[in-house]
Design a protein around this motif. Structure first.
Motif, PDB file in Angstrom:
ATOM      1  N   ILE A   1       0.828  -1.212   0.000  1.00 21.83           N
ATOM      2  CA  ILE A   1       0.000   0.000   0.000  1.00 21.83           C
ATOM      3  C   ILE A   1       0.861   1.261   0.000  1.00 21.83           C
ATOM      4  CG2 ILE A   1      -1.961  -1.155   1.095  1.00 21.83           C
ATOM      5  CD1 ILE A   1      -1.252   0.122   3.710  1.00 21.83           C
ATOM      6  N   VAL A   2       2.131   1.124   0.454  1.00 21.71           N
ATOM      7  CA  VAL A   2       3.058   2.249   0.342  1.00 21.71           C
ATOM      8  C   VAL A   2       3.560   2.376  -1.095  1.00 21.71           C
ATOM      9  CG1 VAL A   2       5.286   3.181   1.082  1.00 21.71           C
ATOM     10  CG2 VAL A   2       3.768   2.139   2.763  1.00 21.71           C
ATOM     11  N   GLU A   3       3.929   1.228  -1.696  1.00 17.91           N
ATOM     12  CA  GLU A   3       4.426   1.246  -3.083  1.00 17.91           C
ATOM     13  C   GLU A   3       3.374   1.753  -4.058  1.00 17.91           C
ATOM     14  OE1 GLU A   3       5.620  -2.748  -3.770  1.00 17.91           O
ATOM     15  OE2 GLU A   3       7.565  -2.549  -2.758  1.00 17.91           O
ATOM     16  N   LYS A   4       2.109   1.380  -3.825  1.00 19.84           N
ATOM     17  CA  LYS A   4       1.013   1.808  -4.703  1.00 19.84           C
ATOM     18  C   LYS A   4       0.535   3.226  -4.378  1.00 19.84           C
ATOM     19  CE  LYS A   4       0.504  -2.235  -6.831  1.00 19.84           C
ATOM     20  NZ  LYS A   4       0.669  -2.434  -8.269  1.00 19.84           N
ATOM     21  N   LYS A   5       1.183   3.836  -3.387  1.00 23.45           N
ATOM     22  CA  LYS A   5       0.864   5.202  -2.947  1.00 23.45           C
ATOM     23  C   LYS A   5      -0.559   5.338  -2.411  1.00 23.45           C
ATOM     24  CE  LYS A   5       4.274   7.329  -5.988  1.00 23.45           C
ATOM     25  NZ  LYS A   5       4.554   8.316  -7.045  1.00 23.45           N
ATOM     26  N   ILE A   6      -1.111   4.210  -1.942  1.00 19.39           N
ATOM     27  CA  ILE A   6      -2.385   4.278  -1.235  1.00 19.39           C
ATOM     28  C   ILE A   6      -2.161   4.962   0.101  1.00 19.39           C
ATOM     29  CG2 ILE A   6      -4.262   2.882  -0.240  1.00 19.39           C
ATOM     30  CD1 ILE A   6      -3.509   0.714  -2.333  1.00 19.39           C
ATOM     31  N   LEU A   7      -0.986   4.699   0.689  1.00 20.90           N
ATOM     32  CA  LEU A   7      -0.534   5.363   1.919  1.00 20.90           C
ATOM     33  C   LEU A   7       0.736   6.135   1.596  1.00 20.90           C
ATOM     34  CD1 LEU A   7      -0.595   5.679   5.089  1.00 20.90           C
ATOM     35  CD2 LEU A   7       0.919   3.693   5.149  1.00 20.90           C
ATOM     36  N   PRO A   8       0.790   7.441   1.916  1.00 19.18           N
ATOM     37  CA  PRO A   8       2.041   8.187   1.699  1.00 19.18           C
ATOM     38  C   PRO A   8       3.178   7.532   2.485  1.00 19.18           C
ATOM     39  CG  PRO A   8       0.221   9.677   2.205  1.00 19.18           C
ATOM     40  CD  PRO A   8      -0.284   8.294   2.445  1.00 19.18           C
ATOM     41  N   ASP A   9       4.359   7.531   1.909  1.00 18.12           N
ATOM     42  CA  ASP A   9       5.510   6.884   2.558  1.00 18.12           C
ATOM     43  C   ASP A   9       5.725   7.467   3.955  1.00 18.12           C
ATOM     44  OD1 ASP A   9       7.855   5.722   3.316  1.00 18.12           O
ATOM     45  OD2 ASP A   9       8.930   6.152   1.458  1.00 18.12           O
ATOM     46  N   PRO A  10       5.616   6.627   4.996  1.00 22.01           N
ATOM     47  CA  PRO A  10       5.790   7.127   6.377  1.00 22.01           C
ATOM     48  C   PRO A  10       7.150   7.778   6.604  1.00 22.01           C
ATOM     49  CG  PRO A  10       4.852   4.913   6.389  1.00 22.01           C
ATOM     50  CD  PRO A  10       5.287   5.185   4.986  1.00 22.01           C
ATOM     51  N   MET A  11       8.159   7.369   5.815  1.00 24.17           N
ATOM     52  CA  MET A  11       9.496   7.948   6.009  1.00 24.17           C
ATOM     53  C   MET A  11       9.530   9.433   5.654  1.00 24.17           C
ATOM     54  SD  MET A  11      10.999   5.407   7.248  1.00 24.17           S
ATOM     55  CE  MET A  11      12.662   6.043   7.377  1.00 24.17           C
ATOM     56  N   SER A  12       8.560   9.880   4.863  1.00 26.60           N
ATOM     57  CA  SER A  12       8.511  11.299   4.516  1.00 26.60           C
ATOM     58  C   SER A  12       8.116  12.155   5.708  1.00 26.60           C
ATOM     59  CB  SER A  12       7.524  11.527   3.364  1.00 26.60           C
ATOM     60  OG  SER A  12       6.201  11.208   3.779  1.00 26.60           O
TER      61      SER A  12
ATOM     62  N   GLU B   1      -3.508  -2.207  16.528  1.00 25.04           N
ATOM     63  CA  GLU B   1      -2.264  -2.833  16.976  1.00 25.04           C
ATOM     64  C   GLU B   1      -1.485  -3.449  15.811  1.00 25.04           C
ATOM     65  OE1 GLU B   1      -0.771  -6.122  20.304  1.00 25.04           O
ATOM     66  OE2 GLU B   1      -2.915  -5.846  19.883  1.00 25.04           O
ATOM     67  N   GLY B   2      -2.194  -4.201  14.940  1.00 24.08           N
ATOM     68  CA  GLY B   2      -1.517  -4.851  13.820  1.00 24.08           C
ATOM     69  C   GLY B   2      -0.884  -3.857  12.864  1.00 24.08           C
ATOM     70  N   THR B   3      -1.613  -2.789  12.540  1.00 20.61           N
ATOM     71  CA  THR B   3      -1.103  -1.766  11.627  1.00 20.61           C
ATOM     72  C   THR B   3       0.065  -1.010  12.248  1.00 20.61           C
ATOM     73  OG1 THR B   3      -3.377  -1.499  10.838  1.00 20.61           O
ATOM     74  CG2 THR B   3      -1.782   0.151  10.141  1.00 20.61           C
ATOM     75  N   SER B   4      -0.011  -0.741  13.553  1.00 21.55           N
ATOM     76  CA  SER B   4       1.062  -0.027  14.256  1.00 21.55           C
ATOM     77  C   SER B   4       2.357  -0.814  14.214  1.00 21.55           C
ATOM     78  CB  SER B   4       0.656   0.244  15.707  1.00 21.55           C
ATOM     79  OG  SER B   4      -0.462   1.095  15.777  1.00 21.55           O
ATOM     80  N   VAL B   5       2.264  -2.123  14.447  1.00 24.25           N
ATOM     81  CA  VAL B   5       3.462  -2.970  14.419  1.00 24.25           C
ATOM     82  C   VAL B   5       4.028  -3.038  13.002  1.00 24.25           C
ATOM     83  CG1 VAL B   5       4.321  -5.321  14.750  1.00 24.25           C
ATOM     84  CG2 VAL B   5       2.774  -4.325  16.425  1.00 24.25           C
ATOM     85  N   ALA B   6       3.152  -3.145  11.997  1.00 16.75           N
ATOM     86  CA  ALA B   6       3.606  -3.185  10.599  1.00 16.75           C
ATOM     87  C   ALA B   6       4.318  -1.888  10.230  1.00 16.75           C
ATOM     88  CB  ALA B   6       2.417  -3.415   9.672  1.00 16.75           C
ATOM     89  N   LEU B   7       3.764  -0.761  10.649  1.00 22.19           N
ATOM     90  CA  LEU B   7       4.388   0.543  10.405  1.00 22.19           C
ATOM     91  C   LEU B   7       5.764   0.605  11.066  1.00 22.19           C
ATOM     92  CD1 LEU B   7       4.469   3.530   9.578  1.00 22.19           C
ATOM     93  CD2 LEU B   7       3.029   4.050  11.554  1.00 22.19           C
TER      94      LEU B   7
END
Length: 524
Positions: free
Chosen positions: A422-433, A445-451
């Motif tokens: 979802i980051v590569e497809k730009k559905i979610l802006p790259d968190p590193m930005s 919880e699951g999404t937080s750990v993945a992030l």
């Protein structure tokens, strides 16, 4: 060539547009960006951000209240629309106590409140059966005397009438109904409702003939209030008068069993009605009976209802399939759960998430990934639903939370793959930005750990530098403590210790110093 930079108006427009499109997190990120870039924020900015909170699923009512406090601290006065939107977010989140206390707070602050604010708070109290608070808000609303408030005061009356009905106080409801019928030009608008309440309160004018329409209106009112005894009595009276209640009447009676939490009795009544010679079976009765199945955890009956509806040539609505899926999940019938999901297809968001949740709870990792692959493969077809579902960030985050329920050994890697995609497809802006700030607010919880794993992997790369980073700051919401604990453990497993910080007296931010990050990078 002169560079054009976005200003307050630009940001306000985009934030409001994102809110309307239910892209709440993106809207709130832009609102935060205004603060970081020191772009002036006005009442429109705060109003748009609070609107984004109200449009989120579920509504971010806690964030909306925080925004009001921030708005006040910056000396900005809220407009009526902003306050109404905030109260609506509390209504959608079923937070009557918060709404009532916030209303009292605004009165103490001597904020000029519109009657619409009282109306929304009253609706919240009525829906959650908070009688004492509802009475108080209703009295306050009646004391507002502006002529333009008459129409909205009328809505307040109707909310109170429904509250009286809900508790079976038909005589008190009738008194309020007589008052609201005295409003200018509104007498005819409530004529049928008035007759229905009169019939239920045994105050019906005996000189007037009771029509089938009045009986059905009374049955609908009894159903809304969960008064199943009154519903059965009305059905009996209709039969005695030679009237056939039909599917509408019987459907209302079944709804009364649902509202009155008499689900098993409701199913027994449904079966007995089907055995009658002239039973007019239709989808409305099926839906009401399905609700009884859900509450009674009767998965066998739920599947038979679906089969019965199909045999009778009915188009089964999404909600009915969704209720059946919930029964199967609750009963732990995973094969039947997945099979029904396959028959429904993956175009509907609620259906897809319900089946994904079942896959997670039953450790069916391969089924889960198969569904996600199917949704992705169809996103380029002409189906708008498929395309929207794959590119829906809320769906993707919810899917990750469903998969996190799975204890399969491959689960962690699969979650990371979904997040990366979802980051590569730009559905979610790259968190590193957004580094050095990592915002976990409103994430599960699951999404937080993945992030967290995504960020750690990126920081481990040789190309990543901490040159422009003072401290790595992690922000958590007040209500995602489980996510916070899991994130702290994830950082600890990489030999990074997070130190707590305080904002507004609440421990919700943590940080890692630049020195610690650089030492960690050297030891990799």
């Amino acid at each position: 060539r002169k560079e054009i930079r976005p200003n307050t108006i630009t940001y306000n427009t985009v934030i409001a547009m994102l809110a309307r499109e239910q892209q709440s997190q993106k809207a709130l990120d832009l609102f935060q960006e205004m603060k970081e870039k020191r772009i002036p924020r006005n009442h429109i900015s705060f109003g748009a951000a609070i609107f984004a909170c109200e449009k989120n699923h579920p509504p971010l009512c806690w964030k909306a209240l925080d925004l009001y406090s921030e708005m006040k601290s910056e000396g900005i006065s809220p407009k009526t629309n902003t306050l109404v939107t905030l109260f609506k977010s509390l209504l959608k989140a079923s937070q009557p106590e918060k709404a009532y206390n916030f209303l009292l707070q605004l009165e103490e602050e001597e904020v000029d409140l519109s009657i619409i604010c009282y109306q929304v708070v009253l609706e919240n109290c009525v829906e959650n059966d908070k009688v004492e608070w509802a009475e108080c808000v209703f009295e306050k609303a009646k004391n507002l005397t502006k002529p333009s408030y008459v129409a909205d005061l009328e809505y307040c009356y109707t909310h109170m009438i429904r509250l009286r009905q809900k508790n079976g106080k038909w005589e008190e409801a009738l008194i309020l109904m007589k008052q609201v019928r005295s409003f200018p030009t509104r007498r005819n608008a409530y004529e049928q409702w008035y007759k229905a309440i009169s019939l239920l309160s045994d105050n019906f004018d005996t000189s007037e003939k009771i029509t089938k329409k009045t009986y059905l209106a009374a049955l609908a009112n009894a159903a809304d209030s969960g008064r199943w005894e009154e519903s059965l009595a009305l059905i009996g009276k209709m039969k005695d008068s030679g009237m056939d209640p039909g599917s509408v009447g019987y459907g209302s009676a079944l709804d009364a069993f649902v509202s009155g939490n008499q689900h098993r009795k409701g199913l027994e009544y449904f079966d007995s009605w089907l055995n009658e010679d002239n039973a007019d079976f239709d989808i409305l009765c099926c839906i009401a009976a399905m609700k009884c199945c859900v509450a009674d955890n009767n998965w066998v009956k739920a599947l038979s209802l679906l089969e019965m509806a199909k045999k009778n040539g009915m188009i089964v609505p999404v909600q009915m399939n969704l209720e059946a899926l919930k029964v199967l999940r609750s009963a732990g019938k995973w094969d039947e759960h997945f099979e029904l999901g396959q028959k429904c297809g993956w175009t509907n968001k609620k259906i897809a998430l319900e089946v994904l949740l079942g896959c997670g709870l039953s450790n069916c990792h391969d089924h889960f990934m198969g569904i996600m692959e199917n949704i992705e493969n169809n996103c380029h077809k002409n189906s708008k639903n498929h395309r929207n579902l794959f590119h829906d960030l809320n769906f993707q985050f919810s899917a990750i939370e469903c998969l996190s329920k799975c204890s399969d050994d491959k689960t962690g890697n699969s979650i990371d793959q979904i997040f990366m995609k979802i980051v590569e497809k730009k559905i979610l802006p790259d968190p590193m930005s957004k580094i050095p700030i990592v915002n976990y607010t409103n994430l599960g919880e699951g999404t937080s750990v993945a992030l967290t794993r995504y960020i750690l992997k990126r920081m481990e790369r040789k190309s990543f530098s901490f040159a422009n980073v003072k401290n790595l700051v992690l922000i958590f919401g007040q209500r995602n403590s489980e996510a916070r604990e899991s994130v702290l453990k994830e950082f600890a497993s990489h030999s990074l210790e997070l130190k707590p910080n305080k904002i507004n007296g609440v421990k919700q931010t943590y940080f890692i110093s630049k020195d610690q990050l650089e030492k960690w990078k050297q030891n990799l």
